[in-house]
Motif scaffolding. Structure first.
Motif, PDB file in Angstrom:
ATOM      1  N   UNK A   1      -1.997 -17.995  -4.018  1.00 56.78           N
ATOM      2  CA  UNK A   1      -2.566 -17.264  -2.885  1.00 56.78           C
ATOM      3  C   UNK A   1      -3.991 -16.810  -3.185  1.00 56.78           C
ATOM      4  N   UNK A   2      -4.229 -16.334  -4.394  1.00 59.25           N
ATOM      5  CA  UNK A   2      -5.574 -15.874  -4.743  1.00 59.25           C
ATOM      6  C   UNK A   2      -6.578 -17.013  -4.650  1.00 59.25           C
ATOM      7  N   UNK A   3      -6.209 -18.178  -5.176  1.00 62.81           N
ATOM      8  CA  UNK A   3      -7.114 -19.326  -5.127  1.00 62.81           C
ATOM      9  C   UNK A   3      -7.340 -19.800  -3.696  1.00 62.81           C
ATOM     10  N   UNK A   4      -6.271 -19.969  -2.948  1.00 66.05           N
ATOM     11  CA  UNK A   4      -6.420 -20.508  -1.598  1.00 66.05           C
ATOM     12  C   UNK A   4      -7.091 -19.512  -0.655  1.00 66.05           C
ATOM     13  N   UNK A   5      -6.867 -18.224  -0.854  1.00 64.24           N
ATOM     14  CA  UNK A   5      -7.565 -17.234  -0.028  1.00 64.24           C
ATOM     15  C   UNK A   5      -9.077 -17.336  -0.220  1.00 64.24           C
ATOM     16  N   UNK A   6      -9.501 -17.682  -1.444  1.00 69.56           N
ATOM     17  CA  UNK A   6     -10.929 -17.793  -1.736  1.00 69.56           C
ATOM     18  C   UNK A   6     -11.533 -19.076  -1.172  1.00 69.56           C
ATOM     19  N   UNK A   7     -10.813 -20.194  -1.294  1.00 70.94           N
ATOM     20  CA  UNK A   7     -11.385 -21.496  -0.942  1.00 70.94           C
ATOM     21  C   UNK A   7     -10.993 -22.001   0.441  1.00 70.94           C
ATOM     22  N   UNK A   8      -9.903 -21.499   0.985  1.00 72.55           N
ATOM     23  CA  UNK A   8      -9.455 -21.985   2.296  1.00 72.55           C
ATOM     24  C   UNK A   8     -10.508 -21.803   3.399  1.00 72.55           C
ATOM     25  N   UNK A   9     -11.245 -20.678   3.439  1.00 71.42           N
ATOM     26  CA  UNK A   9     -12.249 -20.538   4.500  1.00 71.42           C
ATOM     27  C   UNK A   9     -13.325 -21.625   4.486  1.00 71.42           C
ATOM     28  N   UNK A  10     -13.483 -22.295   3.345  1.00 71.72           N
ATOM     29  CA  UNK A  10     -14.477 -23.358   3.218  1.00 71.72           C
ATOM     30  C   UNK A  10     -13.871 -24.751   3.397  1.00 71.72           C
ATOM     31  N   UNK A  11     -12.547 -24.839   3.505  1.00 77.55           N
ATOM     32  CA  UNK A  11     -11.863 -26.128   3.453  1.00 77.55           C
ATOM     33  C   UNK A  11     -11.989 -26.882   4.775  1.00 77.55           C
ATOM     34  N   UNK A  12     -12.521 -28.113   4.690  1.00 81.51           N
ATOM     35  CA  UNK A  12     -12.694 -28.944   5.884  1.00 81.51           C
ATOM     36  C   UNK A  12     -12.076 -30.332   5.714  1.00 81.51           C
ATOM     37  N   UNK A  13     -11.419 -30.578   4.578  1.00 75.16           N
ATOM     38  CA  UNK A  13     -10.757 -31.864   4.350  1.00 75.16           C
ATOM     39  C   UNK A  13      -9.651 -31.609   3.337  1.00 75.16           C
ATOM     40  N   UNK A  14      -8.529 -32.334   3.460  1.00 74.92           N
ATOM     41  CA  UNK A  14      -7.350 -31.966   2.683  1.00 74.92           C
ATOM     42  C   UNK A  14      -6.594 -33.182   2.186  1.00 74.92           C
ATOM     43  N   UNK A  15      -6.259 -33.167   0.894  1.00 75.25           N
ATOM     44  CA  UNK A  15      -5.460 -34.218   0.273  1.00 75.25           C
ATOM     45  C   UNK A  15      -4.085 -33.680  -0.101  1.00 75.25           C
ATOM     46  N   UNK A  16      -3.066 -34.200   0.531  1.00 73.13           N
ATOM     47  CA  UNK A  16      -1.695 -33.940   0.112  1.00 73.13           C
ATOM     48  C   UNK A  16      -1.486 -34.638  -1.231  1.00 73.13           C
ATOM     49  N   UNK A  17      -0.847 -33.963  -2.185  1.00 73.00           N
ATOM     50  CA  UNK A  17      -0.684 -34.575  -3.507  1.00 73.00           C
ATOM     51  C   UNK A  17       0.388 -33.848  -4.305  1.00 73.00           C
ATOM     52  N   UNK A  18       0.828 -34.511  -5.370  1.00 72.95           N
ATOM     53  CA  UNK A  18       1.747 -33.926  -6.341  1.00 72.95           C
ATOM     54  C   UNK A  18       1.084 -33.980  -7.712  1.00 72.95           C
ATOM     55  N   UNK A  19       1.417 -33.024  -8.574  1.00 75.53           N
ATOM     56  CA  UNK A  19       0.837 -32.974  -9.913  1.00 75.53           C
ATOM     57  C   UNK A  19       1.870 -32.411 -10.880  1.00 75.53           C
ATOM     58  N   UNK A  20       1.840 -32.911 -12.109  1.00 75.32           N
ATOM     59  CA  UNK A  20       2.797 -32.442 -13.116  1.00 75.32           C
ATOM     60  C   UNK A  20       2.170 -31.457 -14.098  1.00 75.32           C
ATOM     61  N   UNK A  21       1.031 -30.876 -13.711  1.00 77.03           N
ATOM     62  CA  UNK A  21       0.317 -29.878 -14.522  1.00 77.03           C
ATOM     63  C   UNK A  21      -0.294 -30.487 -15.778  1.00 77.03           C
ATOM     64  N   UNK A  22      -0.590 -31.796 -15.723  1.00 78.93           N
ATOM     65  CA  UNK A  22      -1.288 -32.451 -16.820  1.00 78.93           C
ATOM     66  C   UNK A  22      -2.569 -33.076 -16.287  1.00 78.93           C
ATOM     67  N   UNK A  23      -3.405 -33.535 -17.225  1.00 82.74           N
ATOM     68  CA  UNK A  23      -4.670 -34.145 -16.843  1.00 82.74           C
ATOM     69  C   UNK A  23      -4.636 -35.633 -17.129  1.00 82.74           C
ATOM     70  N   UNK A  24      -5.554 -36.355 -16.483  1.00 84.14           N
ATOM     71  CA  UNK A  24      -5.635 -37.806 -16.657  1.00 84.14           C
ATOM     72  C   UNK A  24      -7.078 -38.225 -16.454  1.00 84.14           C
ATOM     73  N   UNK A  25      -7.538 -39.166 -17.259  1.00 85.30           N
ATOM     74  CA  UNK A  25      -8.871 -39.718 -17.089  1.00 85.30           C
ATOM     75  C   UNK A  25      -8.868 -41.183 -17.469  1.00 85.30           C
ATOM     76  N   UNK A  26      -9.769 -41.954 -16.870  1.00 80.58           N
ATOM     77  CA  UNK A  26      -9.878 -43.367 -17.219  1.00 80.58           C
ATOM     78  C   UNK A  26     -11.304 -43.830 -16.981  1.00 80.58           C
ATOM     79  N   UNK A  27     -11.732 -44.823 -17.754  1.00 83.01           N
ATOM     80  CA  UNK A  27     -13.084 -45.333 -17.610  1.00 83.01           C
ATOM     81  C   UNK A  27     -14.108 -44.238 -17.848  1.00 83.01           C
ATOM     82  N   UNK A  28     -15.075 -44.134 -16.939  1.00 86.28           N
ATOM     83  CA  UNK A  28     -16.117 -43.117 -17.070  1.00 86.28           C
ATOM     84  C   UNK A  28     -15.710 -41.797 -16.438  1.00 86.28           C
TER      85      UNK A  28
END
Length: 297
Positions: A194-221
């Motif tokens: 709630x704290x995060x979304x209350x801060x950023x939601x007023x600026x939000x104009x595009x939205x990606x539905x997604x799932x995450x397992x609380x890990x990071x991933x990177x590839x290439x550059x």
């Protein structure tokens, strides 16, 4: 949504190329939404922190992206959507001089806003832990406020990437969940989300539905960022429909009605997964559930 770089849709596509694309889209009963401007150095762009050639190349790609977006809109196949950007800068380089670099990025983004406005377009900065100056929810909010062009620049919220904001990857001082957090603690998760979304939601104009397992991933550059998982991944930490509501409904629980489509970002999945009908049944099922719970018309 379209990625404007070969072999997808060329950032240098001609008007005839775009008309051909529009015909293919129409034949399938589809429309185009948001487009991704390839602002990174490996794709012809440059760092938004670089006041020289980097900025020049960054803005060149923004202008090309806005031209394509405008052309598709004028052809009649793109009724809504934004032009997606980021800082094209790593958090490590940004951290060498945070205050000055944040000012440089803000200035580049203001110039990009001028370009977008000239084309009748809006820009959305996709917050991810891998982009300097956008690598935490606090830095992202600061940058949006520094640019100060809410009519032209907003936030693109991706549910996978923003989960990492809570965990303080690349910005421990901005983390809202402790290391080793127990995700079964629903009350603590609710409060942080709630704290995060209350801060950023007023600026939000595009939205990606997604799932995450609380890990990071990177590839290439691409530096490490929030890992995308399929909706039913057993390690997924998000109740997708519930958490989407934090972004799509205001503080009074009313639908925001600020944009007309939602997206699922499949960039981290191998082609073998994306070419399975079962994959799309799951993805579209999750998106329809979000729309049914929080959508508007």
């Amino acid at each position: 949504d379209l990625f404007l770089f070969d072999p997808h849709v060329s950032i240098d596509a001609s008007d005839d190329d775009l008309k051909s694309l529009a015909d293919k889209v129409r034949k399938r009963g589809l429309v185009v939404g948001s487009v991704v401007a390839p602002v990174w150095p490996p794709t012809g762009g440059g760092s938004a922190m670089d006041e020289g050639e980097g900025r020049t190349n960054f803005l060149k790609q923004v202008e090309k992206g806005c031209r394509i977006a405008k052309t598709l809109r004028e052809i009649g196949v793109r009724p809504y959507g934004v032009v997606r950007i980021d800082s094209a800068s790593g958090p490590g380089d940004w951290a060498k001089d945070p205050a000055a670099n944040q000012m440089r990025i803000a200035e580049t983004f203001r110039m990009a806003c001028d370009i977008a406005a000239d084309h009748g377009e809006k820009l959305a900065a996709e917050g991810e832990i891998c982009w300097g100056g956008m690598h935490s929810w606090k830095a992202m909010l600061e940058l949006l406020e520094m640019v100060g062009r809410p009519e032209t620049l907003g936030f693109q919220a991706d549910m996978a990437h923003t989960l990492l904001y809570l965990m303080g990857y690349n910005a421990p001082d901005a983390g809202l969940l402790p290391q080793g957090f127990d995700f079964s603690d629903e009350a603590a998760f609710d409060a942080a989300y709630k704290k995060m979304t209350d801060a950023l939601r007023p600026w939000t104009i595009d939205f990606h539905v997604a799932q995450n397992d609380a890990t990071v991933f990177g590839s290439g550059s691409h530096d490490k960022t929030g890992r995308h998982c399929l909706p039913d991944d057993p390690n997924g930490k998000l109740d997708i429909v519930k958490r989407a509501g934090y972004w799509l409904r205001d503080e009074n629980g009313q639908p925001m009605t600020r944009f007309q489509h939602i997206c699922w970002d499949g960039c981290m999945f191998p082609n073998s997964v994306m070419q399975k009908q079962e994959t799309w049944n799951k993805i579209l099922g999750a998106m329809v559930a979000v729309r049914d719970a929080h959508g508007w018309s």
